[in-house]
Design a protein around this motif. Sequence first.
Motif, PDB file in Angstrom:
ATOM      1  N   GLY A  74       0.793  -1.224   0.000  1.00 60.24           N
ATOM      2  CA  GLY A  74       0.000   0.000   0.000  1.00 60.24           C
ATOM      3  C   GLY A  74       0.823   1.270   0.000  1.00 60.24           C
ATOM      4  N   SER A  75       2.088   1.185  -0.345  1.00 63.03           N
ATOM      5  CA  SER A  75       2.907   2.399  -0.415  1.00 63.03           C
ATOM      6  C   SER A  75       2.370   3.343  -1.482  1.00 63.03           C
ATOM      7  CB  SER A  75       4.366   2.049  -0.754  1.00 63.03           C
ATOM      8  OG  SER A  75       5.034   1.492   0.351  1.00 63.03           O
ATOM      9  N   VAL A  76       2.391   4.635  -1.168  1.00 63.39           N
ATOM     10  CA  VAL A  76       1.977   5.652  -2.127  1.00 63.39           C
ATOM     11  C   VAL A  76       2.961   6.812  -2.097  1.00 63.39           C
ATOM     12  CG1 VAL A  76      -0.485   5.108  -1.866  1.00 63.39           C
ATOM     13  CG2 VAL A  76       0.528   6.931  -0.485  1.00 63.39           C
ATOM     14  N   CYS A  77       2.939   7.592  -3.173  1.00 60.67           N
ATOM     15  CA  CYS A  77       3.576   8.901  -3.212  1.00 60.67           C
ATOM     16  C   CYS A  77       2.457   9.935  -3.335  1.00 60.67           C
ATOM     17  CB  CYS A  77       4.524   9.026  -4.398  1.00 60.67           C
ATOM     18  SG  CYS A  77       5.926   7.880  -4.364  1.00 60.67           S
ATOM     19  N   TYR A  78       2.726  11.125  -2.845  1.00 68.42           N
ATOM     20  CA  TYR A  78       1.758  12.218  -2.945  1.00 68.42           C
ATOM     21  C   TYR A  78       2.361  13.346  -3.770  1.00 68.42           C
ATOM     22  CZ  TYR A  78      -0.629   9.926   0.967  1.00 68.42           C
ATOM     23  OH  TYR A  78      -1.280   9.026   1.772  1.00 68.42           O
ATOM     24  N   LEU A  79       1.667  13.733  -4.818  1.00 66.82           N
ATOM     25  CA  LEU A  79       2.119  14.815  -5.685  1.00 66.82           C
ATOM     26  C   LEU A  79       1.356  16.085  -5.342  1.00 66.82           C
ATOM     27  CD1 LEU A  79       3.893  15.699  -8.090  1.00 66.82           C
ATOM     28  CD2 LEU A  79       1.988  15.067  -9.588  1.00 66.82           C
ATOM     29  N   TYR A  80       2.098  17.079  -4.873  1.00 68.67           N
ATOM     30  CA  TYR A  80       1.509  18.369  -4.526  1.00 68.67           C
ATOM     31  C   TYR A  80       2.297  19.464  -5.238  1.00 68.67           C
ATOM     32  CZ  TYR A  80       0.432  22.549  -1.771  1.00 68.67           C
ATOM     33  OH  TYR A  80       0.074  23.822  -1.390  1.00 68.67           O
ATOM     34  N   ARG A  81       1.680  20.072  -6.219  1.00 73.53           N
ATOM     35  CA  ARG A  81       2.333  21.108  -7.020  1.00 73.53           C
ATOM     36  C   ARG A  81       3.629  20.553  -7.613  1.00 73.53           C
ATOM     37  NH1 ARG A  81       1.797  26.731  -3.788  1.00 73.53           N
ATOM     38  NH2 ARG A  81       1.999  27.533  -5.911  1.00 73.53           N
ATOM     39  N   ASP A  82       4.794  21.115  -7.257  1.00 73.57           N
ATOM     40  CA  ASP A  82       6.057  20.621  -7.805  1.00 73.57           C
ATOM     41  C   ASP A  82       6.809  19.763  -6.793  1.00 73.57           C
ATOM     42  OD1 ASP A  82       6.712  22.589  -6.002  1.00 73.57           O
ATOM     43  OD2 ASP A  82       8.237  23.534  -7.267  1.00 73.57           O
ATOM     44  N   LYS A  83       6.071  19.161  -5.864  1.00 70.51           N
ATOM     45  CA  LYS A  83       6.678  18.357  -4.807  1.00 70.51           C
ATOM     46  C   LYS A  83       6.099  16.947  -4.822  1.00 70.51           C
ATOM     47  CE  LYS A  83       7.090  22.404  -1.778  1.00 70.51           C
ATOM     48  NZ  LYS A  83       6.589  23.360  -2.800  1.00 70.51           N
ATOM     49  N   LEU A  84       6.985  15.968  -4.709  1.00 69.83           N
ATOM     50  CA  LEU A  84       6.559  14.574  -4.595  1.00 69.83           C
ATOM     51  C   LEU A  84       7.046  14.026  -3.260  1.00 69.83           C
ATOM     52  CD1 LEU A  84       5.249  12.153  -6.250  1.00 69.83           C
ATOM     53  CD2 LEU A  84       7.621  11.388  -6.558  1.00 69.83           C
ATOM     54  N   PHE A  85       6.117  13.639  -2.410  1.00 68.33           N
ATOM     55  CA  PHE A  85       6.461  13.011  -1.143  1.00 68.33           C
ATOM     56  C   PHE A  85       6.483  11.506  -1.385  1.00 68.33           C
ATOM     57  CE2 PHE A  85       4.430  17.072  -0.227  1.00 68.33           C
ATOM     58  CZ  PHE A  85       5.412  17.665   0.559  1.00 68.33           C
ATOM     59  N   SER A  86       7.690  10.961  -1.399  1.00 70.38           N
ATOM     60  CA  SER A  86       7.872   9.608  -1.927  1.00 70.38           C
ATOM     61  C   SER A  86       7.980   8.522  -0.868  1.00 70.38           C
ATOM     62  CB  SER A  86       9.126   9.556  -2.820  1.00 70.38           C
ATOM     63  OG  SER A  86      10.298   9.865  -2.075  1.00 70.38           O
ATOM     64  N   GLY A  87       7.915   8.889   0.415  1.00 73.47           N
ATOM     65  CA  GLY A  87       7.980   7.868   1.450  1.00 73.47           C
ATOM     66  C   GLY A  87       9.212   7.002   1.319  1.00 73.47           C
ATOM     67  N   ASP A  88       9.015   5.682   1.406  1.00 77.02           N
ATOM     68  CA  ASP A  88      10.136   4.754   1.277  1.00 77.02           C
ATOM     69  C   ASP A  88      10.130   4.054  -0.079  1.00 77.02           C
ATOM     70  OD1 ASP A  88      10.691   5.546   3.800  1.00 77.02           O
ATOM     71  OD2 ASP A  88      10.599   3.568   4.727  1.00 77.02           O
ATOM     72  N   THR A  89       9.536   4.717  -1.068  1.00 77.20           N
ATOM     73  CA  THR A  89       9.603   4.203  -2.434  1.00 77.20           C
ATOM     74  C   THR A  89      10.871   4.666  -3.121  1.00 77.20           C
ATOM     75  OG1 THR A  89       7.195   4.073  -2.676  1.00 77.20           O
ATOM     76  CG2 THR A  89       8.494   4.213  -4.702  1.00 77.20           C
ATOM     77  N   LEU A  90      11.088   5.960  -3.144  1.00 75.24           N
ATOM     78  CA  LEU A  90      12.219   6.531  -3.880  1.00 75.24           C
ATOM     79  C   LEU A  90      13.077   7.379  -2.951  1.00 75.24           C
ATOM     80  CD1 LEU A  90      13.698   7.163  -6.560  1.00 75.24           C
ATOM     81  CD2 LEU A  90      12.031   9.007  -6.933  1.00 75.24           C
ATOM     82  N   PHE A  91      14.361   7.026  -2.865  1.00 76.33           N
ATOM     83  CA  PHE A  91      15.346   7.815  -2.131  1.00 76.33           C
ATOM     84  C   PHE A  91      16.335   8.421  -3.126  1.00 76.33           C
ATOM     85  CE2 PHE A  91      14.986   4.407   1.380  1.00 76.33           C
ATOM     86  CZ  PHE A  91      13.860   5.002   1.889  1.00 76.33           C
ATOM     87  N   LYS A  92      17.183   9.306  -2.642  1.00 79.01           N
ATOM     88  CA  LYS A  92      18.226   9.857  -3.493  1.00 79.01           C
ATOM     89  C   LYS A  92      19.197   8.746  -3.885  1.00 79.01           C
ATOM     90  CE  LYS A  92      21.657  13.514  -3.898  1.00 79.01           C
ATOM     91  NZ  LYS A  92      22.229  14.738  -3.281  1.00 79.01           N
ATOM     92  N   GLY A  93      19.175   8.366  -5.154  1.00 81.02           N
ATOM     93  CA  GLY A  93      20.064   7.332  -5.666  1.00 81.02           C
ATOM     94  C   GLY A  93      19.719   5.929  -5.248  1.00 81.02           C
ATOM     95  N   SER A  94      18.570   5.735  -4.617  1.00 78.36           N
ATOM     96  CA  SER A  94      18.262   4.410  -4.090  1.00 78.36           C
ATOM     97  C   SER A  94      16.754   4.210  -3.975  1.00 78.36           C
ATOM     98  CB  SER A  94      18.945   4.233  -2.728  1.00 78.36           C
ATOM     99  OG  SER A  94      18.860   2.889  -2.289  1.00 78.36           O
ATOM    100  N   ILE A  95      16.383   3.130  -3.295  1.00 77.37           N
ATOM    101  CA  ILE A  95      14.982   2.787  -3.064  1.00 77.37           C
ATOM    102  C   ILE A  95      14.838   2.254  -1.639  1.00 77.37           C
ATOM    103  CG2 ILE A  95      14.456   2.270  -5.481  1.00 77.37           C
ATOM    104  CD1 ILE A  95      14.842  -0.718  -4.787  1.00 77.37           C
ATOM    105  N   GLY A  96      13.593   2.111  -1.194  1.00 80.72           N
ATOM    106  CA  GLY A  96      13.340   1.517   0.105  1.00 80.72           C
ATOM    107  C   GLY A  96      13.537   0.011   0.087  1.00 80.72           C
TER     108      GLY A  96
END
Length: 208
Positions: free
Chosen positions: A129-151
Motif C-alpha cells: 500500500g505504499s503511495v507517493c503524494y504529488l503536490y504542485r512541484d513536490k513529490l512526497f515519496s515515502g520509502d519508495t524513492l530515495f536519493k540514488g536508491s529505493i526503500g
Amino acid sequence: MKKIIIDDFFDMNCYIVERGDSCFVVDPGGNTELLKKELTGYKVLFVLLTHGHFDHIDGLRIFDCPIYIHENDYEMLINPKKALYHMLGGLVPSYDYRKLNIIKIKDNDIIPFVDQEIRVIHTPGHSSGSVCYLYRDKLFSGDTLFKGSIGRTDFPDSSYEAMKKSLVKIIDNLDDNIKVYPGHDEITSIKDEKKNNQYYLLCKKNQM
C-alpha cells in the motif's frame, strides 16, 4: 514547508506543508514533542501516510484530523506486527487506532488542500500500500524513492518486482523539475533520479 528529522535513530523525515495558517503533515514519526512544537499556530487539516510502517506512523496519537492511508496498508494501523513494531523488541504503538479518523485511499485519488489539490500515486514495492503524494512541484515519496536508491523490499509485504514497476511509473511519468521529498535521507529531484538512480537505470536497461 518544513522538513523535520523526526527520529534520529531511523533518520525519518516528516514534512509539514503550510498554506496560510493551515497545513498538512506527511508521515508523523514518534517524536511528538518536536511535532507539537513545529505545529504551533497551524490548523492541521489532515495527515498523509505514505505507508504503514511504525517509524512513519507512531506520532498519530496527537492528531484528531483525518488520516489518509492506502487501503492495502490499512491493517498496519490496527496490527502492530504488520507495522513491524516487533523489530523494536516488543515496543507497542503509542496511538490508539480506534480513535483515529482513517480514510482509505487508492491510486489517482485527489485530496483537496485549501485551494490546491494533492494526487495519490500508488507505488507498491516497499509495502503493497505504499503511495507517493504529488503536490504542485513536490513529490512526497515515502520509502519508495530515495536519493540514488529505493526503500527495502525484504519485508513480508514487500516486492522487488512491484518496486521496479513503481520506479518506472514515477520517474517516466513525472516532470523532471519535480522535487522529491523522501521518507529518509536527502531531498532530490526526478531529473537527478532519472540520471543517477542505479535501480531505475537497471530497470530501463532490462526493458531494452
